[in-house]
Scaffold this motif. Structure first.
Motif, PDB file in Angstrom:
ATOM      1  N   SER A   1      22.478  67.652  69.150  1.00  0.00           N
ATOM      2  CA  SER A   1      21.447  68.249  69.996  1.00  0.00           C
ATOM      3  C   SER A   1      20.899  69.508  69.332  1.00  0.00           C
ATOM      4  CB  SER A   1      22.043  68.572  71.377  1.00  0.00           C
ATOM      5  OG  SER A   1      21.090  69.247  72.149  1.00  0.00           O
ATOM      6  N   PHE A   2      21.767  70.323  68.789  1.00  0.00           N
ATOM      7  CA  PHE A   2      21.346  71.543  68.104  1.00  0.00           C
ATOM      8  C   PHE A   2      20.510  71.210  66.870  1.00  0.00           C
ATOM      9  CE2 PHE A   2      22.081  74.891  64.932  1.00  0.00           C
ATOM     10  CZ  PHE A   2      21.517  75.957  65.618  1.00  0.00           C
ATOM     11  N   VAL A   3      20.927  70.211  66.111  1.00  0.00           N
ATOM     12  CA  VAL A   3      20.182  69.810  64.911  1.00  0.00           C
ATOM     13  C   VAL A   3      18.802  69.320  65.322  1.00  0.00           C
ATOM     14  CG1 VAL A   3      20.091  68.154  63.015  1.00  0.00           C
ATOM     15  CG2 VAL A   3      22.211  69.380  63.497  1.00  0.00           C
ATOM     16  N   ARG A   4      18.701  68.541  66.404  1.00  0.00           N
ATOM     17  CA  ARG A   4      17.392  68.071  66.878  1.00  0.00           C
ATOM     18  C   ARG A   4      16.514  69.262  67.276  1.00  0.00           C
ATOM     19  NH1 ARG A   4      20.382  63.914  69.194  1.00  0.00           N
ATOM     20  NH2 ARG A   4      20.599  65.065  71.153  1.00  0.00           N
ATOM     21  N   ASP A   5      17.115  70.198  67.994  1.00  0.00           N
ATOM     22  CA  ASP A   5      16.346  71.386  68.408  1.00  0.00           C
ATOM     23  C   ASP A   5      15.864  72.179  67.193  1.00  0.00           C
ATOM     24  OD1 ASP A   5      16.700  70.775  71.055  1.00  0.00           O
ATOM     25  OD2 ASP A   5      18.366  72.212  71.373  1.00  0.00           O
TER      26      ASP A   5
ATOM     27  N   LYS B   1      13.039  70.224  65.578  1.00  0.00           N
ATOM     28  CA  LYS B   1      11.790  70.361  66.326  1.00  0.00           C
ATOM     29  C   LYS B   1      11.176  71.736  66.072  1.00  0.00           C
ATOM     30  CE  LYS B   1      12.743  67.271  70.197  1.00  0.00           C
ATOM     31  NZ  LYS B   1      13.007  67.181  71.638  1.00  0.00           N
ATOM     32  N   GLU B   2      12.011  72.754  66.140  1.00  0.00           N
ATOM     33  CA  GLU B   2      11.521  74.113  65.893  1.00  0.00           C
ATOM     34  C   GLU B   2      10.986  74.237  64.466  1.00  0.00           C
ATOM     35  OE1 GLU B   2      10.426  77.834  66.918  1.00  0.00           O
ATOM     36  OE2 GLU B   2      11.357  76.411  68.295  1.00  0.00           O
ATOM     37  N   TYR B   3      11.663  73.625  63.508  1.00  0.00           N
ATOM     38  CA  TYR B   3      11.230  73.644  62.106  1.00  0.00           C
ATOM     39  C   TYR B   3       9.881  72.936  61.972  1.00  0.00           C
ATOM     40  CZ  TYR B   3      11.321  73.031  57.049  1.00  0.00           C
ATOM     41  OH  TYR B   3      11.004  73.032  55.728  1.00  0.00           O
ATOM     42  N   GLU B   4       9.737  71.753  62.625  1.00  0.00           N
ATOM     43  CA  GLU B   4       8.457  71.024  62.582  1.00  0.00           C
ATOM     44  C   GLU B   4       7.352  71.855  63.208  1.00  0.00           C
ATOM     45  OE1 GLU B   4       7.954  66.914  63.852  1.00  0.00           O
ATOM     46  OE2 GLU B   4      10.061  66.588  63.340  1.00  0.00           O
TER      47      GLU B   4
ATOM     48  N   ASN C   1       2.565  75.085  62.529  1.00  0.00           N
ATOM     49  CA  ASN C   1       1.885  76.386  62.644  1.00  0.00           C
ATOM     50  C   ASN C   1       1.496  76.919  61.270  1.00  0.00           C
ATOM     51  OD1 ASN C   1       1.883  76.606  65.409  1.00  0.00           O
ATOM     52  ND2 ASN C   1       3.813  77.748  65.517  1.00  0.00           N
ATOM     53  N   LEU C   2       2.376  76.795  60.308  1.00  0.00           N
ATOM     54  CA  LEU C   2       2.065  77.251  58.938  1.00  0.00           C
ATOM     55  C   LEU C   2       0.911  76.455  58.341  1.00  0.00           C
ATOM     56  CD1 LEU C   2       5.594  77.942  57.383  1.00  0.00           C
ATOM     57  CD2 LEU C   2       3.797  79.598  57.879  1.00  0.00           C
ATOM     58  N   LYS C   3       0.909  75.110  58.579  1.00  0.00           N
ATOM     59  CA  LYS C   3      -0.190  74.283  58.062  1.00  0.00           C
ATOM     60  C   LYS C   3      -1.510  74.702  58.695  1.00  0.00           C
ATOM     61  CE  LYS C   3       2.345  70.069  56.912  1.00  0.00           C
ATOM     62  NZ  LYS C   3       2.542  68.650  57.239  1.00  0.00           N
ATOM     63  N   LYS C   4      -1.505  74.919  60.027  1.00  0.00           N
ATOM     64  CA  LYS C   4      -2.722  75.355  60.715  1.00  0.00           C
ATOM     65  C   LYS C   4      -3.190  76.691  60.172  1.00  0.00           C
ATOM     66  CE  LYS C   4      -1.942  73.044  65.139  1.00  0.00           C
ATOM     67  NZ  LYS C   4      -1.620  73.236  66.568  1.00  0.00           N
ATOM     68  N   ARG C   5      -2.269  77.599  59.967  1.00  0.00           N
ATOM     69  CA  ARG C   5      -2.643  78.918  59.441  1.00  0.00           C
ATOM     70  C   ARG C   5      -3.140  78.821  58.006  1.00  0.00           C
ATOM     71  NH1 ARG C   5       1.880  82.603  62.362  1.00  0.00           N
ATOM     72  NH2 ARG C   5       0.903  82.494  64.423  1.00  0.00           N
TER      73      ARG C   5
END
Length: 141
Positions: free
Chosen positions: A18-22, A25-28, A33-37
């Motif tokens: 569950s932590f790895v999934r979270d 998701k946060e990493y994605e 956000n980095l790609k948009k910026r």
């Protein structure tokens, strides 16, 4: 920092998964956000280049306008000088022509005065001769 509960073979697998999934998701989310910026930065850089190109074009246009203005002023000054010079030449010619006409008229007037004096003398002489003739007729009678 996340703490996991322990089980028989180590940490609890479902909590870790569950932590790895979270984290994934946060990493994605952070990557998106980095790609948009990055895209926004790229777009802003392109717009900045466009504005810089516009600025360069406007600066060139201003320089050309200033140069053209200077040339137009120079041509106008040269033309006005030429017009003034031509006007001065024409004025001198007109004055000279007027002086020549005035001298001619004065000479003609003087010539006419002389002819009038001569005519008066001749006419007076003729009248005196006629008067003498008339007087001689009176004497004869």
């Amino acid at each position: 920092m996340k703490k996991f509960s322990t089980s028989f073979n180590g940490y609890n697998k479902s909590e870790v998964n569950s932590f790895v999934r979270d984290v994934a998701k946060e990493y994605e989310s952070m990557l998106n956000n980095l790609k948009k910026r990055d895209e926004e930065i790229t777009s802003l850089k392109q717009r900045l280049l466009q504005y810089q190109n516009m600025e360069n074009t406007l600066n060139k246009a201003l320089l050309i306008a200033e140069d053209t203005s200077s040339q137009i002023k120079k041509v106008a000054r040269d033309e006005s000088k030429a017009i003034i010079d031509e006007a001065k030449r024409n004025a001198s010619r007109i004055v000279n022509d007027a002086l020549l006409k005035a001298e001619k008229l004065e000479a003609d007037g003087e010539n006419l005065r002389k002819r009038i004096v001569i005519f008066k003398r001749k006419f007076k002489s003729i009248i005196e001769t006629e008067l003498e003739t008339i007087d001689s007729i009176d004497e004869d009678y």
